[in-house]
Design a protein around this motif. Structure first.
Motif, short mmCIF file in Angstrom:
data_model
loop_
_atom_site.label_atom_id
_atom_site.label_comp_id
_atom_site.label_asym_id
_atom_site.label_seq_id
_atom_site.Cartn_x
_atom_site.Cartn_y
_atom_site.Cartn_z
N ASP A 1 -24.76 4.97 6.63
CA ASP A 1 -23.60 4.84 7.91
C ASP A 1 -23.18 5.68 7.38
OD1 ASP A 1 -22.33 5.20 10.16
OD2 ASP A 1 -23.81 3.23 10.82
N LYS A 2 -22.42 5.84 7.33
CA LYS A 2 -20.69 5.86 6.52
C LYS A 2 -19.55 6.29 7.12
CE LYS A 2 -17.95 9.12 3.29
NZ LYS A 2 -18.09 10.00 2.36
N PRO A 3 -18.27 4.83 7.21
CA PRO A 3 -17.20 5.69 7.98
C PRO A 3 -16.43 7.31 7.73
CG PRO A 3 -17.30 3.33 6.95
CD PRO A 3 -18.16 3.95 6.23
N ASP A 4 -16.84 7.45 8.68
CA ASP A 4 -15.57 8.61 8.51
C ASP A 4 -14.69 9.06 10.36
OD1 ASP A 4 -17.66 8.95 10.92
OD2 ASP A 4 -19.00 10.31 10.26
N GLU A 5 -14.48 8.33 10.13
CA GLU A 5 -13.25 8.62 11.17
C GLU A 5 -11.60 8.89 10.81
OE1 GLU A 5 -14.04 8.56 14.90
OE2 GLU A 5 -15.85 8.56 14.42
N TRP A 6 -11.41 9.93 10.90
CA TRP A 6 -9.74 10.15 10.36
C TRP A 6 -9.28 9.03 10.76
CZ3 TRP A 6 -8.57 13.04 6.71
CH2 TRP A 6 -10.23 14.45 6.09
N PHE A 7 -8.31 8.73 10.03
CA PHE A 7 -7.44 7.74 10.22
C PHE A 7 -7.85 6.26 10.93
CE2 PHE A 7 -5.48 12.07 10.94
CZ PHE A 7 -4.46 12.02 10.31
N GLU A 8 -9.11 6.17 11.42
CA GLU A 8 -9.13 4.81 12.04
C GLU A 8 -10.30 4.73 10.34
OE1 GLU A 8 -12.09 4.42 14.90
OE2 GLU A 8 -10.29 5.69 16.24
N ASP A 9 -11.22 4.83 9.99
CA ASP A 9 -11.67 4.59 8.49
C ASP A 9 -11.10 4.84 7.07
OD1 ASP A 9 -13.62 2.88 9.84
OD2 ASP A 9 -14.52 5.09 10.21
N ASP A 10 -10.05 4.47 6.98
CA ASP A 10 -9.04 4.76 6.12
C ASP A 10 -8.89 4.83 5.04
OD1 ASP A 10 -7.73 3.05 7.67
OD2 ASP A 10 -6.06 3.90 7.72
N GLU A 11 -8.52 4.46 3.58
CA GLU A 11 -7.85 3.20 2.84
C GLU A 11 -6.13 3.69 2.13
OE1 GLU A 11 -11.85 4.44 -0.11
OE2 GLU A 11 -10.53 6.23 0.78
N TRP A 12 -6.06 2.11 1.44
CA TRP A 12 -4.71 2.48 1.24
C TRP A 12 -5.34 2.18 -0.39
CZ3 TRP A 12 0.21 3.59 2.83
CH2 TRP A 12 -0.06 3.45 4.57
N ALA A 13 -4.37 2.83 -1.15
CA ALA A 13 -3.83 1.67 -2.43
C ALA A 13 -2.83 1.68 -3.62
CB ALA A 13 -4.75 2.72 -3.73
N ALA A 14 -2.15 1.28 -3.69
CA ALA A 14 -1.02 0.68 -4.65
C ALA A 14 -1.35 0.34 -5.60
CB ALA A 14 -0.23 0.04 -4.05
N ARG A 15 0.18 0.30 -6.73
CA ARG A 15 0.08 0.40 -8.47
C ARG A 15 1.41 0.45 -7.96
NH1 ARG A 15 -1.06 3.94 -13.57
NH2 ARG A 15 -0.10 5.13 -12.51
N VAL A 16 1.91 -0.96 -8.76
CA VAL A 16 3.73 -1.36 -10.00
C VAL A 16 3.20 -1.46 -10.85
CG1 VAL A 16 5.36 -2.52 -9.88
CG2 VAL A 16 4.03 -2.28 -7.78
N TYR A 17 3.54 -1.04 -11.96
CA TYR A 17 3.69 -0.55 -13.32
C TYR A 17 4.78 -0.25 -14.04
CZ TYR A 17 3.67 4.74 -13.01
OH TYR A 17 4.46 5.17 -12.33
#
Length: 500
Positions: free
Chosen positions: A279-295
């Protein structure tokens, strides 16, 4: 307190590496502080993990015939101005200069080395045709890269772009632009990667295709595409990458359709007789992901910090009502460092996996939080043999709240170890003016008593043709451990590729 000291020790090691790096010699070309760092042996140009050919381009995998150049197709002297204005000359010959079409055709086949009652004897049998179209106008680059696939082993030609199944697998469809001198933007389907591991990932929370990896497709297919928005900001203080994925992209994990696996509900290996349902989360803009990197490059040392908010990339829980596997919520906080030590490159990476749906570790249907750490070192060994390289890594997964985990296990369930250790070894040797490459990559877990061995040979026949042969060997003492569960999927494969 044990967990606290574990965290403190890891960050002390990270800090010590940075301090010691102040006096180490300058790194090889590409490890300066003039932008996104790139190290030898195929890391991507944004400080990504040390990956084999084809897995080292943060903007997309390296491909035959000049693919993977984010600056767009190179132009002959005197044509740059016309291309920059988007006004090519009127002749057909000159008109073709502002875009490029490259790609390859490949056929690969593989067989299991032992009988699997739940799967076909053929592990791989496909022909693949990839085209990459790339065009650049001023500061914008459009790249489209589809794969056209015929795969009688799966015998399923309904296209599913999320799972990479069917007659079309869209690897990339992206638009890159530089609206400001200090900012780059990339929108659309793209291959993303960062971190320092070689085939081990801690802070790289972008989707992987483990099925492709285990059956012998080219290493570039370990990285599955993401539908994402990426912004990169550059300054003298530090560089920042921010990635937003409006809908969750999970790993493509073995589920029984092509590879057998250990089914915990049945307490045995299973395959096509018990395909795992999710049962995969698949709602656009609700089941979203954020990632950030500072290098930042500091005194010859590459330092990076990471944060991720989204979901576990593989199934991490179960719905008791439906029995379907779930992808539960996850935050990841991590850091890494990489530097030249002696004549090689050393790396250290760590990450804290905050399982948001199981804060106290007492939910038996959801994975506990974890702490992960990875240390690695690689170097050329010309004193032993020319064109010979060795790389080693040590990796640990530590389950947090382990007492609660054990206390809440279902009756009869097999408990995982509190700490899972994995050691990897990569050996690479080139012959015949570097036209023949022999490689061996081995995973070994002393805690699970299992292993995964990947031998391969690649011979470049000429500028277009390449022949490949290799294997995927799984072994172990317990059916339920990670590598041992795939023992019946051990296979050998061969392939032939024409690049243009």
């Amino acid at each position: 307190m044990k967990k606290f000291y574990f965290l403190v020790l890891s960050f002390i090691l990270l800090l010590a590496t940075a301090v010691l790096g102040q006096d180490v010699p300058s790194l090889p070309s590409g490890l300066d502080d003039t932008g996104e760092p790139s190290l030898p042996s195929g890391p991507d140009d944004s400080g990504g993990p040390m990956l084999p050919s084809g897995l080292g381009d943060n903007e997309g995998p390296s491909l035959p015939g000049g693919l993977g150049d984010d600056s767009g197709p190179s132009l002959p002297s005197g044509l740059e101005d016309d291309a920059a204005t988007g006004k090519p000359d009127s002749t057909d010959a000159d008109h073709l200069k502002w875009y490029s079409i490259t790609g390859f055709w490949e056929v690969r086949g593989g067989l299991r080395t032992q009988s699997d009652p739940y799967e076909k004897d053929a592990s791989l049998g496909e022909t693949r045709f990839q085209l990459e179209f790339e065009t650049r106008w001023q500061d914008m680059t459009l790249r489209i890269r589809p794969d056209f696939l015929y795969d009688p082993v799966m015998d399923d030609y309904d296209t599913d772009l999320e799972e990479g199944r069917g007659i079309v697998d869209l690897r990339e469809a992206s638009l890159s632009l530089s609206p400001l001198d200090f900012a780059d933007i990339k929108i659309g389907r793209q291959i993303l990667t960062w971190g320092t591991g070689d085939m081990l990932f801690i802070n790289d929370m972008f989707p992987k295709d483990w099925q492709s990896f285990f059956i012998g497709r080219d290493d570039e297919y370990l990285k599955a595409p993401s539908d994402a928005f990426k912004m990169s900001l550059f300054s003298d203080v530090a560089n920042v990458d921010i990635i937003y994925t409006p809908r969750f992209d999970s790993d493509r994990s073995p589920c029984g359709k092509r590879l057998s696996y250990y089914n915990r509900s049945l307490g045995r290996r299973a395959g096509e007789d018990a395909v795992s349902e999710t049962d995969k989360p698949d709602e656009w803009f609700e089941d979203d992901e954020w990632a950030a990197r500072v290098y930042k490059m500091l005194g010859g040392v590459e330092l990076a910090a990471y944060v991720y908010q989204g979901f576990w990339k593989g199934p991490s829980g179960m719905d008791p009502d439906t029995g379907k596997a779930l992808f539960t919520k996850l935050n990841v906080y991590g850091a890494s460092t990489r530097a030249q030590i002696a004549s090689g490159i050393a790396n250290l990476e760590l990450g804290y996996y905050d399982s948001r749906d199981d804060k106290d570790g007492d939910n038996m249907l959801t994975d506990n939080s974890q702490f992960r750490i990875l240390a690695g070192y690689e170097r050329d060994l010309p004193e032993i043999a020319r064109d010979f390289k060795v790389g080693m890594q040590y990796y640990v997964e530590h389950i947090m709240d382990y007492d609660e985990y054990e206390r809440n296990l279902p009756p009869g369930a097999k408990a995982a170890d509190e700490d899972r250790h994995v050691i990897t070894l990569r050996l690479t040797k080139q012959f015949m003016n570097q036209n023949l490459t022999l490689s061996l990559f081995t995973y070994y877990s002393p805690t699970d008593s299992d292993a995964y061995i990947r031998p391969s040979a690649q011979y470049k026949i000429d500028d277009h043709w390449t022949a490949i042969i290799g294997g995927n060997v799984f072994t172990g003492t317990e059916d339920h451990t990670f590598f041992a569960q795939f023992e019946k999927n051990s296979n050998v494969y061969t392939g032939l590729r024409y690049g243009f």
